[in-house]
Design a protein around this motif. Structure first.
Motif, mmCIF file in Angstrom:
data_model
loop_
_atom_site.group_PDB
_atom_site.id
_atom_site.type_symbol
_atom_site.label_atom_id
_atom_site.label_comp_id
_atom_site.label_asym_id
_atom_site.label_seq_id
_atom_site.Cartn_x
_atom_site.Cartn_y
_atom_site.Cartn_z
ATOM 1 N N VAL A 1 0.825 -1.206 0.000
ATOM 2 C CA VAL A 1 0.000 0.000 0.000
ATOM 3 C C VAL A 1 0.865 1.266 0.000
ATOM 4 O O VAL A 1 1.777 1.405 0.818
ATOM 5 N N PHE A 2 0.559 2.174 -0.916
ATOM 6 C CA PHE A 2 1.110 3.516 -0.900
ATOM 7 C C PHE A 2 0.027 4.439 -0.338
ATOM 8 O O PHE A 2 -0.973 4.699 -0.998
ATOM 9 N N ALA A 3 0.221 4.903 0.891
ATOM 10 C CA ALA A 3 -0.747 5.808 1.521
ATOM 11 C C ALA A 3 -0.213 7.228 1.358
ATOM 12 O O ALA A 3 0.637 7.683 2.121
ATOM 13 N N VAL A 4 -0.707 7.916 0.368
ATOM 14 C CA VAL A 4 -0.134 9.202 -0.028
ATOM 15 C C VAL A 4 -0.719 10.332 0.817
ATOM 16 O O VAL A 4 -1.932 10.434 0.998
ATOM 17 N N VAL B 1 -2.837 13.033 -8.729
ATOM 18 C CA VAL B 1 -2.745 11.582 -8.535
ATOM 19 C C VAL B 1 -2.124 10.916 -9.758
ATOM 20 O O VAL B 1 -1.298 9.999 -9.629
ATOM 21 N N SER B 2 -2.491 11.375 -10.929
ATOM 22 C CA SER B 2 -1.906 10.834 -12.156
ATOM 23 C C SER B 2 -0.388 10.991 -12.150
ATOM 24 O O SER B 2 0.355 10.063 -12.505
ATOM 25 N N ASP B 3 0.072 12.142 -11.714
ATOM 26 C CA ASP B 3 1.515 12.392 -11.624
ATOM 27 C C ASP B 3 2.172 11.482 -10.593
ATOM 28 O O ASP B 3 3.307 11.009 -10.797
ATOM 29 N N ILE B 4 1.476 11.213 -9.486
ATOM 30 C CA ILE B 4 2.020 10.334 -8.445
ATOM 31 C C ILE B 4 2.198 8.916 -8.979
ATOM 32 O O ILE B 4 3.237 8.276 -8.769
ATOM 33 N N ILE B 5 1.187 8.405 -9.664
ATOM 34 C CA ILE B 5 1.271 7.045 -10.215
ATOM 35 C C ILE B 5 2.459 6.931 -11.158
ATOM 36 O O ILE B 5 3.228 5.962 -11.118
ATOM 37 N N THR B 6 2.649 7.932 -11.995
ATOM 38 C CA THR B 6 3.793 7.947 -12.912
ATOM 39 C C THR B 6 5.107 8.010 -12.141
ATOM 40 O O THR B 6 6.056 7.277 -12.446
ATOM 41 N N ALA B 7 5.166 8.878 -11.123
ATOM 42 C CA ALA B 7 6.394 9.048 -10.340
ATOM 43 C C ALA B 7 6.764 7.777 -9.581
ATOM 44 O O ALA B 7 7.952 7.503 -9.358
ATOM 45 N N GLY C 1 6.430 4.904 -10.746
ATOM 46 C CA GLY C 1 6.936 3.965 -11.742
ATOM 47 C C GLY C 1 5.923 2.961 -12.248
ATOM 48 O O GLY C 1 6.288 1.929 -12.812
ATOM 49 N N TYR C 2 4.632 3.269 -12.100
ATOM 50 C CA TYR C 2 3.577 2.358 -12.542
ATOM 51 C C TYR C 2 2.833 2.930 -13.742
ATOM 52 O O TYR C 2 2.658 4.150 -13.855
ATOM 53 N N ASP C 3 2.383 2.033 -14.609
ATOM 54 C CA ASP C 3 1.505 2.457 -15.702
ATOM 55 C C ASP C 3 0.071 2.597 -15.204
ATOM 56 O O ASP C 3 -0.668 3.484 -15.648
ATOM 57 N N LYS C 4 -0.317 1.675 -14.298
ATOM 58 C CA LYS C 4 -1.648 1.709 -13.702
ATOM 59 C C LYS C 4 -1.583 1.049 -12.341
ATOM 60 O O LYS C 4 -0.665 0.269 -12.055
ATOM 61 N N MET C 5 -2.578 1.339 -11.493
ATOM 62 C CA MET C 5 -2.575 0.796 -10.134
ATOM 63 C C MET C 5 -3.986 0.433 -9.685
ATOM 64 O O MET C 5 -4.965 0.986 -10.193
ATOM 65 N N LEU C 6 -4.057 -0.490 -8.716
ATOM 66 C CA LEU C 6 -5.285 -0.674 -7.969
ATOM 67 C C LEU C 6 -5.420 0.526 -7.036
ATOM 68 O O LEU C 6 -4.454 0.918 -6.387
ATOM 69 N N CYS C 7 -6.599 1.114 -6.962
ATOM 70 C CA CYS C 7 -6.769 2.343 -6.187
ATOM 71 C C CYS C 7 -7.917 2.219 -5.189
ATOM 72 O O CYS C 7 -8.960 1.626 -5.491
#
Length: 220
Positions: free
Chosen positions: A12-15, A40-46, A48-54
């Motif tokens: 889990v990434f708890a931002v 949030v889009s920028d965080i997912i990219t930063a 290193g993921y293309d997509k994530m479970l959210c």
């Protein structure tokens, strides 16, 4: 928001929400546009993921709703728990929380703080000690800015196709189930809805409900 149960099954990434109490930058984004979704889009990219479970609850659910609109391709699956951003209650419904908050600011008597929180919790047993202390510290030491993430434009949700579980509470004064669940089914293409019965915005999930969330996120 109760989500420790996710740690047993997921990394889990708890931002820290930008502009909110915590260690994040004190730069506030507008809850009325799609800035939070871009963030949030920028965080997912930063990360290193293309997509994530959210997973997003309350204000976080509103942030995730905005992300669905601006970067739908970056969400693999999503769970929205008592979320903002789908169909918020009219502002006048929250007036019963305003007077106790003002009285708490004036008197510093915690009985008023409790009265401020109770419309969200329904019962004192639903107010966890850490939640109470977080609310108290926020009201005591942080400049409170009104405004939850606004409802997304249904047109902006049209490109979002990921499977999504939306859970809303029957007695939620902020995002009531009778408004949220029908709207979610209407604007989210692949949407499963669940009614959290006899509970308000602050609540405890049952073990079966926690298991449902985990299974939903695992299911291919």
């Amino acid at each position: 928001m109760e989500c420790k149960f996710l740690l047993d099954d997921f990394h889990v990434f708890a931002v820290d929400t930008i502009g909110h109490p915590g260690k994040s930058a004190e730069v506030c984004l507008s809850p009325n546009n799609y800035d939070y979704g871009i963030w949030v889009s920028d965080i997912i990219t930063a990360l290193g993921y293309d997509k994530m479970l959210c997973f997003g609850g309350s204000f976080g659910g509103g942030i995730l709703s905005k992300t669905m609109c601006v970067s739908p391709e970056k969400i693999e699956k999503a769970v929205l728990l008592v979320p903002a951003g789908i169909k918020n209650a009219p502002a006048y419904k929250l007036l019963n929380m305003l007077f106790p908050m003002i009285m708490y600011w004036i008197t510093k008597k915690e009985t008023w703080l409790l009265k401020c929180i109770l419309p969200m919790a329904i019962s004192e047993k639903n107010i966890a000690s850490d939640t109470y202390e977080t609310a108290k510290c926020s009201i005591d030491h942080v400049k409170i800015k009104a405004g939850m993430p606004s409802d997304v434009n249904p047109e902006d949700m049209k490109n979002y196709k990921a499977s999504t579980l939306v859970m809303a509470a029957e007695k939620d004064c902020l995002f009531p189930a009778d408004l949220v669940l029908p709207q979610a089914k209407k604007i989210i293409a692949d949407c499963t809805v669940y009614l959290i019965t006899e509970r308000g915005h602050m609540h405890y999930l049952t073990e079966a409900e926690k298991r449902m969330i985990v299974d939903f996120l695992h299911d291919n």
